[in-house]
Design an enzyme around this catalytic site. Structure first.
Site, PDB file in Angstrom:
ATOM      1  N   ALA A   8     -36.598 -56.465  44.432  1.00 31.26           N
ATOM      2  CA  ALA A   8     -36.060 -56.730  43.669  1.00 31.26           C
ATOM      3  C   ALA A   8     -35.061 -56.979  43.608  1.00 31.26           C
ATOM      4  CB  ALA A   8     -35.646 -55.054  43.293  1.00 31.26           C
ATOM      5  N   GLN A  77     -36.708 -51.819  40.495  1.00 24.98           N
ATOM      6  CA  GLN A  77     -35.564 -50.928  39.860  1.00 24.98           C
ATOM      7  C   GLN A  77     -34.991 -52.157  39.441  1.00 24.98           C
ATOM      8  OE1 GLN A  77     -34.039 -52.253  43.447  1.00 24.98           O
ATOM      9  NE2 GLN A  77     -32.793 -50.172  43.661  1.00 24.98           N
ATOM     10  N   HIS A 337     -40.043 -93.131  46.620  1.00 20.71           N
ATOM     11  CA  HIS A 337     -40.239 -94.435  47.607  1.00 20.71           C
ATOM     12  C   HIS A 337     -38.412 -94.702  48.236  1.00 20.71           C
ATOM     13  CE1 HIS A 337     -40.617 -95.320  43.113  1.00 20.71           C
ATOM     14  NE2 HIS A 337     -40.152 -95.642  43.070  1.00 20.71           N
TER      15      HIS A 337
END
Length: 422
Positions: A8, A77, A337
């Protein structure tokens, strides 16, 4: 037996990686933190109860209503009021002995089985050299006699590992405790109340891996551990689809586990363990020193270099002349790259411009420091690169100093040298 998994919290110490996702959904190897701990419970339980709060819908969407055939239920919760309050939210659903686990702890498989087999109320404990930073456990004949949070003068080297097995009586103890000085209802206070009331609480000592994944570099450590397990696996049959394609150079390494379900082009050299998931591609000229995991949809090369405990998330991209070492790329991250990324975590949809270079070592060889909740702290790691929030972008030829954090959506300009958090 049930398993209550606490998932939670907001994970504020892990920001910016938790700006858009709950900490239990951070990747570790081929899965997430919460799904890994649930995997370890599957043989011991017949139901999961997940306590969710912050970005709960993301956890529900990822985990679903069952995990590997075991039903999953959810309780909410809504406010972060402590571990005891989180466990107490499941009291209306659970009326038998249950496991209680944090969704962000990395442990070896055996500790869950040991807790399930212990009988009655039990808690995992372990020895550490610095117990004053944790909840310190006092024992006698493998029974818990005391538990003190972060004492100045620890009575033992045993700490609370945050994994438990409880009888339903713990819910009564939770209802009787008050808030701690920090305003939260602590599970350890409920356990102390049970001990003082004469309840038997067994201490199950765990000497294996235990890692509280609370800060970004600890996610790297968790990844290293999980991929090291892949490297130690010698029985290739444990990985479905394991094979050594004839066009992969270096495939004669008999100590490496390889699961290659995606596309590996000719003239790719592989040393050590590697997983290439279905839909992933490694292009010609790439050199891989495992353990490396290339998730579905990821695209590597041509002429790239992957090494160390590296995980390329789904849909990520590592392009031409790019080296990635001991790093985690979340889904959609792109290093197109001419770049180097070492000991770093790149959030979802990050884009590194051509020539972006990450420094991962201090010139004085001291541990790299990083900002956590506004405070600059030591990571304890000699090598640590950067942590980059989702959607951040760098301009071409950007240089990022060791320990820098780029926030969610941050930008750098061309030829910038970034020495401080952005």
């Amino acid at each position: 037996m049930d398993a209550i998994v606490i998932a939670a919290g907001e994970g504020t110490r892990m920001r910016p990686l938790t700006d858009r996702r709950p900490k239990p959904l951070l990747p570790v190897g081929r899965t997430t933190l919460i799904q890994r701990i649930m995997d370890q419970c599957v043989d011991a339980v017949d139901r999961f109860v997940l306590v969710v709060g912050y970005r709960a819908e993301a956890i529900h969407e990822t985990v679903g209503d069952d995990h590997r055939g075991v039903p999953v239920e959810y309780v909410v919760q809504s406010e972060p009021r402590g571990t005891a309050h989180a466990i107490g939210r499941a009291s209306d659903l659970v009326d038998r002995r249950f496991l209680a686990l944090n969704g962000d702890v990395l442990v070896d498989d055996g500790v869950v089985d040991d807790l399930a087999a212990a009988g009655g109320t039990a808690m995992a404990v372990r020895e550490v050299p610095d117990p004053g930073n944790y909840g310190v456990v006092e024992t006698s004949d493998d029974r818990v006699t005391g538990l003190v949070e972060k004492p100045r003068d620890p009575a033992s080297n045993l700490i609370n590992a945050g994994l438990y097995a409880f009888e339903p009586s713990i819910f009564d103890a939770i209802e009787r405790i008050g808030a701690s000085p920090r305003g939260e209802y602590e599970l350890t206070d409920a356990i102390v109340r049970q001990v003082e009331a004469g309840h038997d609480v067994r201490a199950v000592e765990h000497g294996g891996t235990w890692l509280d994944v609370g800060r970004p570099w600890e996610l790297l450590a968790a990844t290293e551990h999980v991929l090291d397990d892949l490297g130690r696996a010698r029985d290739a049959s444990t990985l479905s689809g394991t094979q050594d394609p004839p066009d992969v150079k270096g495939a004669g390494d008999t100590h490496a586990v390889r699961q290659i379900d995606g596309t590996v082009e000719a003239n790719v050299h592989v040393e050590g363990p590697i997983v290439v998931e279905e839909g992933a591609r490694i292009r010609s000229g790439t050199y891989v020193e495992g353990p490396v995991v290339v998730r579905s949809g990821a695209d590597v090369g041509p002429n790239a270099y992957l090494r160390g405990a590296t995980v390329l998330g789904p849909g990520s991209r590592v392009g031409n002349a790019v080296e990635v070492k001991n790093s985690v790329l979340l889904p959609g991250a792109t290093v197109g790259h001419l770049s180097y990324v070492g000991d770093s975590i790149l959030g979802a949809d990050v884009n590194f411009g051509a020539g972006t270079t990450v420094a991962n070592l201090r010139h004085d060889d001291e541990p790299v420091r990083m900002t956590v909740k506004g405070e600059r702290v030591s990571s304890g790691r000699r090598k640590l690169g950067v942590v980059v929030g989702d959607g951040a972008k760098t301009g071409i030829d950007t240089s990022l100093n060791a320990g820098v954090t780029l926030s969610t959506g941050a930008r750098t300009g061309p030829n910038e040298t970034v020495l401080e958090d952005r």
